[in-house]
Design an enzyme around this catalytic site. Structure first.
Site, mmCIF file in Angstrom:
data_model
loop_
_atom_site.group_PDB
_atom_site.id
_atom_site.type_symbol
_atom_site.label_atom_id
_atom_site.label_comp_id
_atom_site.label_asym_id
_atom_site.label_seq_id
_atom_site.Cartn_x
_atom_site.Cartn_y
_atom_site.Cartn_z
ATOM 1 N N LYS A 277 -12.600 2.264 12.149
ATOM 2 C CA LYS A 277 -11.285 2.702 12.648
ATOM 3 C C LYS A 277 -11.365 3.089 14.125
ATOM 4 O O LYS A 277 -10.440 2.844 14.903
ATOM 5 C CB LYS A 277 -10.770 3.877 11.796
ATOM 6 C CG LYS A 277 -10.260 3.445 10.433
ATOM 7 C CD LYS A 277 -8.995 2.613 10.572
ATOM 8 C CE LYS A 277 -8.368 2.241 9.267
ATOM 9 N NZ LYS A 277 -7.101 1.512 9.406
ATOM 10 N N GLY B 58 0.831 -1.204 0.000
ATOM 11 C CA GLY B 58 0.000 0.000 0.000
ATOM 12 C C GLY B 58 0.863 1.251 0.000
ATOM 13 O O GLY B 58 2.093 1.186 0.152
ATOM 14 N N PHE B 59 0.201 2.368 -0.155
ATOM 15 C CA PHE B 59 0.900 3.659 -0.296
ATOM 16 C C PHE B 59 1.789 3.969 0.918
ATOM 17 O O PHE B 59 3.013 4.151 0.796
ATOM 18 C CB PHE B 59 -0.186 4.718 -0.505
ATOM 19 C CG PHE B 59 0.255 6.155 -0.487
ATOM 20 C CD1 PHE B 59 1.463 6.555 -1.021
ATOM 21 C CD2 PHE B 59 -0.604 7.121 0.053
ATOM 22 C CE1 PHE B 59 1.842 7.888 -1.017
ATOM 23 C CE2 PHE B 59 -0.247 8.455 0.057
ATOM 24 C CZ PHE B 59 0.980 8.847 -0.467
ATOM 25 N N TYR C 139 -16.653 3.521 7.546
ATOM 26 C CA TYR C 139 -15.178 3.485 7.549
ATOM 27 C C TYR C 139 -14.645 4.072 8.854
ATOM 28 O O TYR C 139 -13.832 3.460 9.561
ATOM 29 C CB TYR C 139 -14.646 4.270 6.341
ATOM 30 C CG TYR C 139 -13.180 4.601 6.409
ATOM 31 C CD1 TYR C 139 -12.225 3.593 6.476
ATOM 32 C CD2 TYR C 139 -12.741 5.929 6.411
ATOM 33 C CE1 TYR C 139 -10.873 3.892 6.531
ATOM 34 C CE2 TYR C 139 -11.401 6.240 6.463
ATOM 35 C CZ TYR C 139 -10.461 5.223 6.527
ATOM 36 O OH TYR C 139 -9.127 5.522 6.594
HETATM 37 O O1 UGB Z 1 -7.506 11.494 6.394
HETATM 38 C C1 UGB Z 1 -8.494 10.807 6.345
HETATM 39 O O2 UGB Z 1 -9.235 10.602 7.288
HETATM 40 C C2 UGB Z 1 -8.889 10.188 5.051
HETATM 41 O O3 UGB Z 1 -8.063 10.710 3.996
HETATM 42 C C3 UGB Z 1 -8.469 10.321 2.734
HETATM 43 O O4 UGB Z 1 -9.825 10.730 2.524
HETATM 44 P P1 UGB Z 1 -10.148 12.146 1.875
HETATM 45 O O5 UGB Z 1 -9.856 13.281 2.788
HETATM 46 O O6 UGB Z 1 -11.541 12.037 1.349
HETATM 47 O O7 UGB Z 1 -9.042 12.226 0.722
HETATM 48 P P2 UGB Z 1 -9.164 12.409 -0.855
HETATM 49 O O8 UGB Z 1 -9.851 11.255 -1.490
HETATM 50 O O9 UGB Z 1 -7.801 12.748 -1.352
HETATM 51 O O10 UGB Z 1 -10.127 13.658 -0.995
HETATM 52 C C4 UGB Z 1 -9.715 14.941 -0.563
HETATM 53 C C5 UGB Z 1 -10.809 15.911 -0.892
HETATM 54 O O11 UGB Z 1 -11.008 15.945 -2.317
HETATM 55 C C6 UGB Z 1 -12.352 15.654 -2.626
HETATM 56 N N1 UGB Z 1 -12.390 14.908 -3.892
HETATM 57 C C7 UGB Z 1 -11.868 13.666 -3.973
HETATM 58 C C8 UGB Z 1 -11.872 12.980 -5.170
HETATM 59 C C9 UGB Z 1 -12.436 13.594 -6.312
HETATM 60 O O12 UGB Z 1 -12.473 13.046 -7.424
HETATM 61 N N2 UGB Z 1 -12.940 14.849 -6.185
HETATM 62 C C10 UGB Z 1 -12.934 15.531 -5.002
HETATM 63 O O13 UGB Z 1 -13.391 16.666 -4.926
HETATM 64 C C11 UGB Z 1 -12.911 14.876 -1.467
HETATM 65 O O14 UGB Z 1 -14.306 14.989 -1.383
HETATM 66 C C12 UGB Z 1 -12.154 15.505 -0.300
HETATM 67 O O15 UGB Z 1 -12.806 16.663 0.127
HETATM 68 C C13 UGB Z 1 -8.353 8.814 2.598
HETATM 69 O O16 UGB Z 1 -8.916 8.396 1.371
HETATM 70 C C14 UGB Z 1 -9.046 8.082 3.692
HETATM 71 O O17 UGB Z 1 -8.666 6.714 3.610
HETATM 72 C C15 UGB Z 1 -8.833 8.657 5.061
HETATM 73 O O18 UGB Z 1 -7.681 8.162 5.659
#
Ligand code: UGB
Length: 344
Positions: free
Chosen positions: A156, A10-11, A152
């Site tokens: 956690k 994973g990342f 989710y």
């Molecule tokens: O720290 C966390 O608790 C989480 O971090 C991450 O979630 P998020 O903060 O949602 O990250 P991320 O997908 O980069 O979207 C960032 C923003 O872009 C918006 N977003 C996203 C995709 C898109 O196509 N368009 C968009 O506007 C989206 O709506 C959001 O506002 C991890 O996936 C998660 O596993 C978890 O650990």
């Protein structure tokens, strides 16, 4: 030190394993290579780790206790870092079962495994999503976090609670760290940065949720693994809290257990994140502005004083620099070397 890390394909697991190998540790990596996203990316990460002395890889699911016990026998670990999980905020709405399997059963298996090991430290990856409906900013670890917005987040939080009980009953020094939207090279294709860069490079529109007004405390992956590597040397000990100006240590009074935020420390509005991506790519995006998605948090913003007090470290990478590092990796490595997907 001998370390067992779950989720090394994973990342975050990939970067952390590299970092701990750099420091001279021995690492056994355990990963199921689940097809949540392009498995070629996971295979490419593991191929790099496989070339490094001190690294051994095992394939298995955290839901499979026998496979985990086999990994522990091989690794004989002094520390376990549990990163394997079903991640993703929005995916959890239609796929809750995978979260129950990986994050509830998988995390239960990890603490049950730890019960039989003499660990210096058990480290578990949690998420900013546990702050759920909280509105007081920044999010401090000592704030109540009882209002999850997604399953989710609930899984956690359950992992945090399960690990507290085990830490109490079986004296397992345990740190849960809460990640805040981690980004950087080798990142996850389901997350905003990868999706935006891929779409802009391919000439497709990007979907910007929440009209771009959401804010995220984006955390550069290099800063994150630095913080984890430092926290590894700070196993909690009952009765030995750290003094932090203005914020409470989360050290449990009845267990060697604490929870720590790891975050960039400077929330960025999504629309500014998009602009930073456009500048790095030298291209304008076609923006499809959409409403907020169910379960999304409007703002994430971490109090990071506890991390600083424990480790003397605060993340420092500016979003512009972190995005540039991702774009360089994407263009020079991923887009150039990755074969087209095999048709189904
Ligand atoms: O720290 C966390 O608790 C989480 O971090 C991450 O979630 P998020 O903060 O949602 O990250 P991320 O997908 O980069 O979207 C960032 C923003 O872009 C918006 N977003 C996203 C995709 C898109 O196509 N368009 C968009 O506007 C989206 O709506 C959001 O506002 C991890 O996936 C998660 O596993 C978890 O650990």
């Amino acid at each position: 030190m001998r370390i067992l890390i779950t989720g090394t394909a994973g990342f975050v697991g990939f970067h952390l394993a590299n970092r701990l190998l750099d420091d001279g540790h021995e690492v056994v990596g355990f990963d199921a290579m689940t097809p949540y996203y392009d498995v070629r990316l996971k295979a490419a990460r593991h191929a790099i780790l496989a070339r490094r002395p001190g690294f051994r890889a095992l394939t298995g699911r955290v839901e499979d206790m026998d496979a985990l016990r086999h990994a522990a026998d091989l690794a004989d670990p002094e520390m376990v870092v549990h990163l394997a999980a079903q991640a993703g905020v929005r995916y959890s709405i239609d796929h809750p079962q995978t979260y129950a399997d990986s994050n509830l059963i998988g995390s239960f298996n990890i603490v049950e495994l730890a019960r039989g090991l003499k660990l210096r430290h058990l480290m578990l990856a949690s998420t900013s999503s546990v702050y759920g409906a909280n509105t007081a900013l920044p999010f401090a670890e000592s704030d109540k976090a009882d209002l999850p917005l997604t399953f989710y987040a609930a899984t956690k939080k359950a992992m945090e609670e399960m690990s507290h009980a085990y830490a109490h009953l079986f004296s397992i020094p345990t740190t849960c760290f809460r990640f805040f939207t981690v980004y950087g090279p080798w990142g996850r294709p389901d997350m905003a940065l990868f999706r935006f860069v891929e779409a802009i490079e391919d000439g497709r529109p990007i979907e910007v949720y929440g009209e771009g007004r959401m804010r995220r405390d984006f955390t550069y992956v290099g800063d994150l693994v630095e913080a984890i590597a430092r926290l590894a040397d700070c196993p909690p000990s009952i009765g030995r809290p750290v003094q932090v100006e203005g914020v409470a240590d989360t050290l449990s009074p009845v267990a060697p257990w604490r929870v720590v935020n790891i975050a960039g420390g400077k929330p960025v509005e999504l629309i500014d994140f998009v602009s930073a991506i456009e500048r790095c790519l030298g291209k304008r995006a076609v923006r499809r502005m959409l409403p907020m998605q169910p379960g999304d948090a409007a703002v994430t913003f971490a109090d990071h004083r506890l991390l600083e007090a424990l480790t003397g470290y605060a993340p420092k990478t500016q979003v512009e620099d972190g995005v540039a590092a991702f774009v360089e990796w994407y263009r020079e490595h991923w887009a150039r070397t990755t074969p087209a997907p095999v048709p189904a």
